[in-house]
Design a protein around this motif. Structure first.
Motif, PDB file in Angstrom:
ATOM      1  N   ALA A   1       0.825  -1.211   0.000  1.00 10.86           N
ATOM      2  CA  ALA A   1       0.000   0.000   0.000  1.00 10.86           C
ATOM      3  C   ALA A   1       0.857   1.257   0.000  1.00 10.86           C
ATOM      4  N   ALA A   2       2.027   1.195   0.597  1.00  3.45           N
ATOM      5  CA  ALA A   2       2.936   2.342   0.653  1.00  3.45           C
ATOM      6  C   ALA A   2       4.289   1.915   0.110  1.00  3.45           C
TER       7      ALA A   2
ATOM      8  N   ALA B   1      -0.189   8.128  -3.732  1.00  6.20           N
ATOM      9  CA  ALA B   1       0.213   6.822  -3.216  1.00  6.20           C
ATOM     10  C   ALA B   1       0.816   6.921  -1.823  1.00  6.20           C
ATOM     11  N   LEU B   2       1.359   8.093  -1.495  1.00  3.16           N
ATOM     12  CA  LEU B   2       1.997   8.242  -0.193  1.00  3.16           C
ATOM     13  C   LEU B   2       0.960   8.445   0.904  1.00  3.16           C
ATOM     14  N   PRO B   3       1.055   7.676   1.979  1.00  2.70           N
ATOM     15  CA  PRO B   3       0.174   7.948   3.124  1.00  2.70           C
ATOM     16  C   PRO B   3       0.429   9.355   3.649  1.00  2.70           C
ATOM     17  N   ALA B   4      -0.566   9.969   4.198  1.00  8.53           N
ATOM     18  CA  ALA B   4      -0.441  11.350   4.666  1.00  8.53           C
ATOM     19  C   ALA B   4       0.694  11.508   5.673  1.00  8.53           C
ATOM     20  N   GLY B   5       0.909  10.495   6.482  1.00  6.60           N
ATOM     21  CA  GLY B   5       1.946  10.589   7.503  1.00  6.60           C
ATOM     22  C   GLY B   5       3.353  10.612   6.954  1.00  6.60           C
ATOM     23  N   LEU B   6       3.504  10.218   5.666  1.00  5.30           N
ATOM     24  CA  LEU B   6       4.833  10.206   5.067  1.00  5.30           C
ATOM     25  C   LEU B   6       5.064  11.366   4.111  1.00  5.30           C
ATOM     26  N   GLU B   7       4.076  12.203   3.915  1.00  9.54           N
ATOM     27  CA  GLU B   7       4.247  13.335   3.018  1.00  9.54           C
ATOM     28  C   GLU B   7       5.138  14.400   3.659  1.00  9.54           C
ATOM     29  N   ARG B   8       5.997  15.017   2.834  1.00 17.77           N
ATOM     30  CA  ARG B   8       6.923  16.017   3.333  1.00 17.77           C
ATOM     31  C   ARG B   8       6.159  17.277   3.763  1.00 17.77           C
ATOM     32  N   THR B   9       6.525  17.797   4.934  1.00 19.67           N
ATOM     33  CA  THR B   9       5.901  19.025   5.431  1.00 19.67           C
ATOM     34  C   THR B   9       6.926  20.144   5.595  1.00 19.67           C
ATOM     35  N   THR B  10       8.197  19.848   5.337  1.00 17.75           N
ATOM     36  CA  THR B  10       9.246  20.858   5.504  1.00 17.75           C
ATOM     37  C   THR B  10       9.903  21.144   4.164  1.00 17.75           C
ATOM     38  N   ASP B  11      10.589  22.283   4.091  1.00 14.57           N
ATOM     39  CA  ASP B  11      11.349  22.618   2.899  1.00 14.57           C
ATOM     40  C   ASP B  11      12.579  21.716   2.793  1.00 14.57           C
ATOM     41  N   TYR B  12      13.151  21.666   1.609  1.00 11.66           N
ATOM     42  CA  TYR B  12      14.348  20.849   1.412  1.00 11.66           C
ATOM     43  C   TYR B  12      15.327  21.607   0.524  1.00 11.66           C
TER      44      TYR B  12
END
Length: 572
Positions: free
Chosen positions: A11-12, A78-89
């Motif tokens: 799934a992920a 496809a990415l679960p919400a918990g694995l989505e990036r929330t910070t800059d890179y």
């Protein structure tokens, strides 16, 4: 794939998608190969597809076609919400400051100017063999035919690579006197482990699982003991005599004490002390008589090629540092290659293919390790030929003895072998000078930067010393430039000893001197600016300016800073 009714196994996922196609896996892989794309055949029912930044929509369509699916819009992320990036890179300015090839080129040039590399001058690191990596050897590495082959590409697509690997392994076996070679290990340390695992496998095949003692001379490379422990062996240290040789009396005593459990000895020849040990054949014979195997560390093979073969003077196994003797570059953390070479009775215990099940474990994730850089050593051996290889060894040993002869009256050469000669490197003993003047090996190493040199190896294998290995890559002018610098530094040390300069304010204590330091408005040192920035013999038109002054290199080891979240951050 999901829209076409194909089951996706997970799934992920990150960059690899595994599809479940009962009974059709081979058919799908063959169809993709026909379109010029390699997919991974996991088993009869599963196929894996790996993507990277070069994957295009056209590739995706071809892969879908191989599965018998048509392109369809993605059904959500496809990415679960918990694995989505929330910070800059990539937030450092360097990632956004260069918007043209010109700007990028100048940035890289600036970095290059700050570095000290072999294209600037000699790097006499003892035990590291920093020799020239010729352009002709390096160029093929960037060719698409070598660079763009995946390690797991089907054998039908890698015939050229297989021929290159087979030829290189054969040539390495020839120059070392062994019967079989594997280029799988990615580093000398991995080569050591592979060699010891071969020895362990050999003993186990003979029902001698109790043999687990590895004798290691005190002069050995530091990785030897670590490799032995990783291979499940117990380390017993053998003493060295005052000349740097393995103490054959202590060796005999250790063999007698551990004869029933003796698995191997790991010995470096010529030794890390920089001498050819007369007793090497006797050492090999004693270990063999006790039922053990002889591992000769190939780190110093640059002093043997064309003149002596470990596989012929008593050794059973060696690792070879292709990034030393055979010209693959050092630096940058790799990749490296540390092939393992063995005599015939150990050949069946060499590393196996990591994708094929077997008793003898692989030491790398790919059958041929860092195959992409093997063309360097192949080209080196092919162009040098037998006569060239022997000539290189002769010049390397001659250069080391020239340096030792010129510097011996200024710095004692700690160890010497037959008739006072060294092998491919020499150890300069600074301990008496340090005791008399307070000038340390660090001071001399940093002052060499002002003279335009990378320092030799510091405090290895003996604390308070410098180990110098000039290699065959340096001509007489560069050797003399280095010797002149070391002699001039000795003159500076003498001035400290005479009290002309304070122990805590002299060109050595304050080295290296940056351009900013010597051009500062104020200068309050006991020696002139000109001596700081332009010591004797330095060409003012091509002066190397270090980008930073001395740092406290050990501070970080004594003052660790953890960048991890605190334990409390994980309470939830």
């Amino acid at each position: 794939l999901a829209a076409a009714g194909v089951e996706v196994a997970h799934a992920a996922f990150f960059d690899t998608v595994t599809a479940v196609v009962p009974g059709r896996a081979a058919e799908v892989v063959a169809a993709a190969e026909g379109a010029g794309i390699n997919l991974r055949l996991v088993d009869a029912d599963r196929v894996s597809v790996a993507c990277d930044e070069t994957t295009t929509p056209a590739h995706v369509e071809a892969v879908l076609a191989a599965f018998g699916a048509a392109p369809a819009p993605a059904d959500g992320a496809a990415l679960p919400a918990g694995l989505e990036r929330t910070t800059d890179y990539l937030t450092h300015p360097v990632f956004s400051a260069h918007h043209s090839e010109t700007a990028m080129l100048r940035y890289l040039r600036k970095l290059s100017d700050r570095d000290y590399a072999l294209d600037r001058g000699m790097i006499p690191l003892g035990s590291c063999t920093m020799k020239l990596n010729a352009t002709t050897e390096m160029e093929p590495v960037s060719w698409a035919e070598f660079a763009n082959i995946h390690p797991y590409a089907p054998a039908s697509q890698t015939a050229g690579y297989e021929a290159l690997v087979a030829q290189l392994e054969g040539w390495l076996a020839e120059v070392t006197g062994y019967d079989a070679v594997s280029v799988q290990p990615n580093a000398g340390s991995q080569g050591e482990l592979a060699g010891l695992l071969a020895i362990r496998g050999y003993h186990r095949s003979r029902g001698e699982t109790h043999r687990d003692v590895c004798l290691i001379p005190s002069s050995a490379h530091g990785t030897n003991a670590a490799s032995a422990v990783m291979a499940g062996m117990r380390v017993v240290v053998v003493a060295c005599d005052e000349n740097g040789n393995v103490d054959l009396g202590d060796l005999a005593a250790k063999i007698e004490k551990h004869a029933d459990a003796l698995a191997a000895i790991m010995v470096t020849y010529p030794s890390t002390h920089g001498v050819y040990e007369k007793g090497i054949a006797e050492l090999c014979g004693a270990v063999h008589d006790a039922g053990g195997q002889v591992y000769v560390d190939g780190a110093n093979l640059n002093a043997l090629v064309g003149f002596a073969k470990p596989g012929k003077f008593g050794a059973d196994v060696s690792h070879l540092n292709l990034h030393k003797t055979f010209c693959i570059p050092h630096g940058g953390g790799g990749p490296g290659v540390g092939p393992v070479a063995v005599r015939a009775h150990l050949a069946e215990f060499l590393p196996g293919d990591p994708l094929e099940p077997g008793e003898h474990h692989a030491v790398s994730a790919a059958a041929h390790g860092s195959a992409g850089i093997l063309p360097i050593s192949w080209a080196y051996l092919r162009m040098m030929g037998p006569e060239g290889l022997a000539a290189a060894t002769g010049v390397a040993v001659l250069a080391a003895n020239y340096v030792a002869a010129r510097l011996r009256e200024h710095y004692p050469v700690l160890y010497a072998g037959n008739e006072g000669l060294v092998a491919h490197e020499c150890i300069l003993d600074l301990r008496p000078l340090t005791k008399a003047t307070g000038v340390s090996v660090d001071d001399v190493a940093k002052r060499l930067i002002d003279y335009g040199f990378h320092a030799p190896t510091m405090s290895f294998p003996v604390a308070g010393t410098l180990m110098v290995e000039p290699t065959e890559s340096e001509d007489l002018a560069e050797l003399d430039r280095f010797c002149d610098a070391m002699i001039a530094i000795k003159g500076e040390i003498d001035r400290v000893a005479a009290g002309e300069w304070p122990r805590d304010d002299n060109p050595l204590h304050n080295a290296p001197h940056t351009a900013a330091a010597v051009t500062a408005d104020e200068w309050q040192h006991a020696y002139p600016r000109s001596l700081a920035g332009f010591p004797a013999g330095v060409d003012r038109t091509s002066k190397y300016w270090p980008p930073v002054r001395r740092i406290d290199g050990a501070y970080g080891d004594r003052n660790l800073v953890c960048s991890c979240p605190s334990p409390e951050a994980f309470e939830d």
